[in-house]
Design a protein around this motif. Structure first.
Motif, PDB file in Angstrom:
ATOM      1  N   ASP A  53       0.812  -1.221   0.000  1.00  0.00           N
ATOM      2  CA  ASP A  53       0.000   0.000   0.000  1.00  0.00           C
ATOM      3  C   ASP A  53       0.845   1.271   0.000  1.00  0.00           C
ATOM      4  O   ASP A  53       0.318   2.375   0.071  1.00  0.00           O
ATOM      5  CB  ASP A  53      -0.936   0.015   1.212  1.00  0.00           C
ATOM      6  CG  ASP A  53      -0.178  -0.038   2.539  1.00  0.00           C
ATOM      7  OD1 ASP A  53       1.055  -0.275   2.510  1.00  0.00           O
ATOM      8  OD2 ASP A  53      -0.815   0.134   3.602  1.00  0.00           O
ATOM      9  N   ARG A  54       2.164   1.129  -0.113  1.00  0.00           N
ATOM     10  CA  ARG A  54       3.036   2.300  -0.130  1.00  0.00           C
ATOM     11  C   ARG A  54       3.095   2.907  -1.530  1.00  0.00           C
ATOM     12  O   ARG A  54       2.950   2.208  -2.535  1.00  0.00           O
ATOM     13  CB  ARG A  54       4.450   1.935   0.320  1.00  0.00           C
ATOM     14  CG  ARG A  54       4.534   1.371   1.727  1.00  0.00           C
ATOM     15  CD  ARG A  54       5.976   1.151   2.150  1.00  0.00           C
ATOM     16  NE  ARG A  54       6.053   0.499   3.454  1.00  0.00           N
ATOM     17  CZ  ARG A  54       7.182   0.302   4.127  1.00  0.00           C
ATOM     18  NH1 ARG A  54       8.349   0.709   3.610  1.00  0.00           N
ATOM     19  NH2 ARG A  54       7.166  -0.297   5.302  1.00  0.00           N
ATOM     20  N   ASP A  55       3.345   4.209  -1.578  1.00  0.00           N
ATOM     21  CA  ASP A  55       3.558   4.885  -2.856  1.00  0.00           C
ATOM     22  C   ASP A  55       5.043   4.827  -3.212  1.00  0.00           C
ATOM     23  O   ASP A  55       5.914   4.925  -2.343  1.00  0.00           O
ATOM     24  CB  ASP A  55       3.120   6.351  -2.758  1.00  0.00           C
ATOM     25  CG  ASP A  55       1.624   6.497  -2.557  1.00  0.00           C
ATOM     26  OD1 ASP A  55       0.877   5.652  -3.083  1.00  0.00           O
ATOM     27  OD2 ASP A  55       1.206   7.462  -1.876  1.00  0.00           O
ATOM     28  N   GLY A  56       5.313   4.663  -4.495  1.00  0.00           N
ATOM     29  CA  GLY A  56       6.694   4.713  -4.970  1.00  0.00           C
ATOM     30  C   GLY A  56       7.590   3.657  -4.343  1.00  0.00           C
ATOM     31  O   GLY A  56       8.704   3.956  -3.884  1.00  0.00           O
ATOM     32  N   ILE A  57       7.134   2.421  -4.341  1.00  0.00           N
ATOM     33  CA  ILE A  57       7.890   1.333  -3.705  1.00  0.00           C
ATOM     34  C   ILE A  57       9.239   1.148  -4.405  1.00  0.00           C
ATOM     35  O   ILE A  57       9.320   1.072  -5.634  1.00  0.00           O
ATOM     36  CB  ILE A  57       7.084   0.023  -3.758  1.00  0.00           C
ATOM     37  CG1 ILE A  57       5.785   0.166  -2.963  1.00  0.00           C
ATOM     38  CG2 ILE A  57       7.904  -1.149  -3.219  1.00  0.00           C
ATOM     39  CD1 ILE A  57       4.832  -0.999  -3.151  1.00  0.00           C
ATOM     40  N   VAL A  58      10.298   1.061  -3.588  1.00  0.00           N
ATOM     41  CA  VAL A  58      11.647   0.807  -4.096  1.00  0.00           C
ATOM     42  C   VAL A  58      12.089  -0.556  -3.572  1.00  0.00           C
ATOM     43  O   VAL A  58      12.045  -0.818  -2.366  1.00  0.00           O
ATOM     44  CB  VAL A  58      12.644   1.891  -3.648  1.00  0.00           C
ATOM     45  CG1 VAL A  58      14.034   1.597  -4.213  1.00  0.00           C
ATOM     46  CG2 VAL A  58      12.167   3.268  -4.088  1.00  0.00           C
TER      47      VAL A  58
END
Length: 268
Positions: A53-58
């Motif tokens: 559910d995180r934005d911009g997963i790295v």
């Protein structure tokens, strides 16, 4: 489950053989990229569930090889940083995925700053790691509540002809068969590991499956004479087996995945 133990309980000869096998892949980089299987989308989704559910997963692809897991991660829409110690394997990854940051490094010395990534994934690589050194490094580069996961593609030996192939494929450098009772790893920096298994397959011919097995470390480090004998035996078996004798077929695989979340409030 695939054996994931460290080398502490092995003889000196076994440790040296393991080191030789771990360093054997670079010479096979192009063939490895062509013939090794990828990883199922469902397994990748499961591995990343805790950070989904995180934005911009790295994601750090650790021990990335030629990018077999990198491709699936890119398809999942995450940003990928690849770390691979072998220059030949890394060069093949860069050729296939020129937009990915690919760094020289290892699990025991990851060339990233603290708290850089949301997840660290390892495809067909965790069993080569020195866990005592790798776990603190993995935890160090993970952000809060980040996840570590490891993948293995294994032959589905519940299929009769696949079990027969396993028997004819063994070489003098093969490890003893791993036990399905092998324990999951554990480390105080991580919550208890979870395990899942996913059905997978790869479209092959007798020749391309033989080439695939020819990228396995136990067929790479042996003498040219034994290698020719082993690969010839494999090809003869596949040509004599009704399911694989002619044309393309699906090679049955199982993808095993373990995952654990980095514990909160633990020192890096």
């Amino acid at each position: 489950m695939v054996g994931i133990g460290n080398s502490e309980d092995q003889t000196t000869d076994e440790v040296q053989r393991r080191k030789r096998r771990a360093r054997s892949f670079g010479a096979q980089a192009a063939v490895y990229a062509e013939h090794r299987p990828d990883y199922p989308e469902a397994g990748i989704r499961w591995a990343l569930e805790a950070v989904g559910d995180r934005d911009g997963i790295v994601v750090l692809d650790l021990g990335a090889g030629t990018g077999k897991l990198t491709g699936g991660l890119l398809a999942a829409g995450v940003e990928v940083i690849a770390v691979e110690p072998d220059a030949g394997m890394r060069a093949e990854l860069v050729r296939l995925y020129p937009g990915v940051t690919a760094l020289s490094g290892a699990a025991e010395a990851i060339p990233l700053a603290d708290g850089t990534v949301d997840a660290v994934l390892a495809g067909q690589a965790f069993h080569w790691f020195d866990q005592a050194l790798a776990f603190p490094e993995i935890a160090r580069v993970l952000r809060a509540n980040g996840v570590f996961a490891a993948f293995w593609n294994t032959d589905d030996n519940t299929v009769e002809w696949v079990a027969g192939l396993r028997d004819v494929s063994r070489s003098s450098a093969s490890f003893p068969p791993s036990s399905s009772d092998d324990p999951l790893p554990a480390h105080p920096l991580f919550a208890p590991f979870e395990y899942a298994e996913f059905a997978h397959s790869q479209r092959r011919t007798a020749e391309s499956l033989t080439a695939s097995i020819g990228t396995n470390s136990h067929t790479v480090i042996i003498s040219p004479k034994e290698r020719a004998e082993v690969l010839g035996r494999i090809l003869d078996y596949l040509h004599a087996t009704p399911e694989t004798a002619e044309g393309e077929f699906d090679f049955p695989l199982r993808t095993e995945v373990i995952r654990a979340v980095r514990r909160a409030n633990t020192p890096r």
